[in-house]
Design an enzyme around this catalytic site. Structure first.
Site, mmCIF file in Angstrom:
data_model
loop_
_atom_site.group_PDB
_atom_site.id
_atom_site.type_symbol
_atom_site.label_atom_id
_atom_site.label_comp_id
_atom_site.label_asym_id
_atom_site.label_seq_id
_atom_site.Cartn_x
_atom_site.Cartn_y
_atom_site.Cartn_z
ATOM 1 N N ASP A 237 95.043 5.098 137.099
ATOM 2 C CA ASP A 237 95.158 3.742 136.560
ATOM 3 C C ASP A 237 96.099 2.853 137.367
ATOM 4 O O ASP A 237 96.681 1.906 136.836
ATOM 5 C CB ASP A 237 95.621 3.767 135.090
ATOM 6 C CG ASP A 237 94.615 4.436 134.178
ATOM 7 O OD1 ASP A 237 93.415 4.395 134.497
ATOM 8 O OD2 ASP A 237 95.017 5.014 133.145
ATOM 9 N N GLU A 238 96.248 3.126 138.660
ATOM 10 C CA GLU A 238 97.147 2.328 139.488
ATOM 11 C C GLU A 238 96.451 1.736 140.711
ATOM 12 O O GLU A 238 97.113 1.246 141.617
ATOM 13 C CB GLU A 238 98.358 3.178 139.923
ATOM 14 C CG GLU A 238 99.263 3.577 138.768
ATOM 15 C CD GLU A 238 100.537 4.265 139.218
ATOM 16 O OE1 GLU A 238 100.797 4.278 140.444
ATOM 17 O OE2 GLU A 238 101.261 4.781 138.363
#
Length: 292
Positions: A237-238
């Site tokens: 999620d980055e």
């Protein structure tokens, strides 16, 4: 998307690299020299004195497909001499081939299929892959092939990922979209897939990374919830963010209310990210994106 709605004889040129004087003049002169006319032009520089430079140009050139080899040679010669720039060019009449990976929650999947059927997304969808069969009948109703690849119990997902890679290779896809797929893809998968992977995460990143973000949001007592669409990298999620949006909530909203309201934001955010990617509006720069 119906072929009649795609821009015929239009090309999209993406240029990025080190900023320096003369880039706009050189590109404009090249397009004119090739008998084309600029219809859209966007540029951004984070520092005009040798900073990072980004440019997106859409131009019309009658007989584009026949002229494309000569245009590419001219681009190589023009931008490869005196400039520290990379470039790519696409024929806008050729839709990208987009595979969708989904799981049990179908709201993002069905929204993409619905927008595609309405001609709102300039893509082809050769296959939908899911680790559950819940959406199989719905996908069939859109006339799109559905492939069930069950998840493998335990941490080793190599067998299921290998099968997914086979399906994607057979479908010859240009991009993969995770429509709430809810599975973490391995670094090996991301290396072997060789196309961009776009995800929708049900929070306004970087807040509430990982599982159950709506429950995390309720526990934290936030007044805004959101959704984030980003390119997938090995860091959970980055990856580079393409699009985000939010909706206001109150203390009276339950975790279920947050999830229900968030689903609307997820659909909108993912569809915009997919559209912009399909239109070559997104340029990746490290862990950032420039979206024209």
């Amino acid at each position: 998307m119906p072929a009649a709605q795609l821009p015929v004889d239009h090309a999209c040129l993406i240029v990025h690299g080190t900023d320096s004087p003369g880039i706009v003049a050189a590109v404009s002169a090249l397009i004119t020299r090739q008998g084309a006319n600029i219809v859209q032009f966007d540029q951004y520089s984070d520092n005009p004195a040798g900073g990072a430079y980004f440019q997106r140009v859409v131009f019309h050139r009658p007989g584009l497909r026949e002229a494309m080899p000569a245009i590419e040679v001219d681009l190589d010669r023009t931008l490869g001499t005196g400039f520290d720039l990379d470039w790519s060019i696409t024929d806008q009449s050729t839709p990208k081939r987009m595979a969708i990976l989904a799981s049990k929650q179908d709201h993002c999947l069905l929204d993409l299929l619905w927008r595609h059927r309405r001609g709102e997304l300039p893509v082809e969808i050769p296959v939908v892959i899911s680790n559950h069969t819940d959406a199989e009948a719905d996908v069939a109703g859109f006339g799109i092939p559905f492939v069930h690849v069950p998840s493998v119990p335990g941490p080793d997902k190599s067998a299921s990922e290998a099968r997914i890679l086979e399906v994607l290779a057979d479908a010859d896809v240009d991009v993969v979209v995770l429509a709430r797929y809810m599975q973490i893809l391995s670094a090996d998968f991301l290396e072997r897939v060789r196309v961009p992977v776009i995800n929708i995460h049900h929070s306004f990143l970087p807040a509430f990374i990982g599982a159950q973000p709506y429950r995390q949001a309720k526990t934290r007592g936030v007044k805004l919830i959101g959704a984030t669409s980003h390119y997938v990298t090995t860091d959970l999620d980055e990856g580079p963010i393409i699009e985000q949006d939010i909706v206001r909530v109150t203390h009276a909203d339950t975790a279920f209310d947050l999830e229900r309201r968030g689903a609307d934001v997820e659909r909108a955010v993912l569809s915009r990210a997919v559209l912009w990617h399909a239109q070559d509006r997104v340029i990746r720069h490290g862990n950032h994106t420039i979206v024209f």
